[in-house]
Design an enzyme around this catalytic site. Structure first.
Site, short mmCIF file in Angstrom:
data_model
loop_
_atom_site.label_atom_id
_atom_site.label_comp_id
_atom_site.label_asym_id
_atom_site.label_seq_id
_atom_site.Cartn_x
_atom_site.Cartn_y
_atom_site.Cartn_z
N LYS A 34 26.76 -28.29 5.82
CA LYS A 34 27.68 -29.32 5.32
C LYS A 34 28.97 -29.38 6.02
O LYS A 34 29.32 -28.38 6.66
CB LYS A 34 27.93 -29.52 3.83
N TYR A 252 61.51 -21.66 13.70
CA TYR A 252 62.11 -22.74 12.59
C TYR A 252 62.49 -21.93 11.34
O TYR A 252 61.90 -21.12 10.86
CB TYR A 252 60.91 -23.48 12.34
C1 PLP Z 1 28.43 -25.34 -0.42
C2 PLP Z 1 27.45 -25.20 -1.63
C3 PLP Z 1 26.70 -24.05 -1.39
C4 PLP Z 1 27.26 -22.77 -0.29
O1 PLP Z 1 28.09 -22.10 -0.94
P1 PLP Z 1 28.86 -21.03 -0.08
O2 PLP Z 1 29.84 -20.33 -1.03
O3 PLP Z 1 29.46 -21.23 1.29
O4 PLP Z 1 27.48 -19.93 0.30
C5 PLP Z 1 25.59 -23.74 -2.21
N1 PLP Z 1 25.57 -24.53 -3.30
C6 PLP Z 1 25.86 -25.71 -3.37
C7 PLP Z 1 25.58 -26.60 -4.29
C8 PLP Z 1 26.97 -26.11 -2.47
O5 PLP Z 1 27.83 -27.06 -2.96
#
Ligand code: PLP
Length: 356
Positions: A34, A252
């Site tokens: 994702k 800065y």
């Molecule tokens: C994003 C997500 C994962 C993966 O999590 P990581 O900590 O990146 O391994 C797994 N299950 C769900 C429901 C998620 O939203």
């Protein structure tokens, strides 16, 4: 000559990390890609894993359609499920698997124009309390899904709230909540932290995300200890060096004062590239193969580094911000964030360079 800032991507390491996730348990694993593959490029990730991933997981139907339109044929799980009836229609047309986390989604389904059955994963909240039906409502939801000829109940899933923490009390409680129940379909529980902790015997499908990119979310287990290899190396180069006297300040807000006569290297990277503005003085930066420290505030296009002890550092010297020499987890910690955010916030300005 172009700006020397770029993100090198080693797809062999993505495959290595995916195999690590699977071998830990011999369960199936849906690679979570994702948010543009955690900033690495969703399609590039899917293509790199297309020969071996059991499936992919994305947040929303839009992301899943992007994969389908690019010709990805593996199973795709949509972690947030359908937002409205039209998304059910699309899921059925493009053979997407949907999480069902709310009764409203079943009402939406009734208004959709399905061309085929849709495989669904019932999402149960076991303590995260974000998305998911309550445990006591799960049997009724399961019955509704199983009695519906449009739907195939594939898995029951749940997500952990604290699996990254060294104190595993709440995590163990969530595992117990899910595994003590008799479910009629196989379970999917583990995110990366849970996979790294050894997985859960009673489940069948893992959902590793961040570990695929070579970062460990666990506060007590490093990526190297978990046998993970970074996919992304963020690199740049020195574009200037100069000296300051003890007591002079740099950058800065005059936020850093030289404790000794110092040589400062200026690197062509800043928050305009996604390098975190809140990285504190002392954050490691590798210059010409030597570990140095960030000094002063991060600007939009530049950072300043103390190279006093690296006489070979000159204009053009290579710099690594994170990757094989500098752990992104260490950088994230010193910027009060997590590797996930650093990856996702890398900006368009940074060219991605694909390696093997
Ligand atoms: C994003 C997500 C994962 C993966 O999590 P990581 O900590 O990146 O391994 C797994 N299950 C769900 C429901 C998620 O939203």
């Amino acid at each position: 000559m172009t700006r020397p800032t770029r993100a090198l991507l080693k797809w062999d390491n993505l495959r290595h990390n995916y195999r690590k996730a699977r071998e830990a348990t011999r369960h199936e694993a849906y690679a979570v890609i994702k948010s543009d593959g955690y900033g690495h490029g969703m399609l590039a990730c899917a293509n790199a894993l297309s020969g071996e991933a059991d499936g992919f997981a994305v947040a929303c139907v839009d992301e899943a359609l992007t994969l389908r339109q690019a010709g990805i044929r593996q199973p795709i799980l949509v972690l947030e499920g359908a937002y409205d009836p039209e998304e059910w229609t699309l899921a059925s047309k493009y053979h997407l698997q949907l999480a069902v986390h709310h009764p409203q989604q079943l009402k939406d389904k009734a208004e959709a124009d399905l061309s085929d059955e849709v495989a669904v994963w019932l999402k149960v909240s076991s303590g995260m309390n974000r998305l998911g039906v309550k445990l006591e409502d799960a049997p009724e939801m399961m019955a509704r899904i199983r009695n519906d000829n449009d739907l195939i109940l594939r898995h029951v899933m749940s997500h952990f709230a604290t699996s990254d923490e060294a104190d595993t009390g709440f995590y163990q409680q969530q595992i117990a909540t899910m595994t003590e129940h008799a479910w009629p379909v196989p379970l999917s529980l583990s995110n990366s932290a849970s996979v790294i902790r050894g997985g859960i015997e009673q489940e069948r499908v893992l959902r590793p995300g961040i570990m695929l990119y070579g970062s460990s979310p666990c506060e007590d287990i490093s990526a190297a200890e978990a046998g993970l290899k970074p996919v992304m190396t963020l690199q740049s180069a020195l574009i200037s060096t100069h000296t300051v006297k003890a007591g002079e300040t740099v950058g800065y807000g005059c936020a850093w004062t030289a404790p000794r006569d110092s040589r400062i290297g200026v690197v062509a990277i800043g928050y305009g590239d996604g390098y975190p503005r809140h990285a504190s003085s002392g954050t490691p930066v590798n210059v010409a193969g030597q570990r140095c420290e960030l000094v002063g505030r991060v600007s939009m296009d530049m950072i300043t580094v103390d190279v006093t002890d690296v006489p070979e550092a000159v204009i053009g010297s290579p710099v690594e911000l994170w990757g094989e020499l500098v752990s992104i987890d260490e950088v994230a910690g010193l910027a009060n964030t997590i590797s996930y955010e650093l990856f996702c916030r890398l900006t368009k300005r940074v060219p991605r360079v694909n390696l093997q």
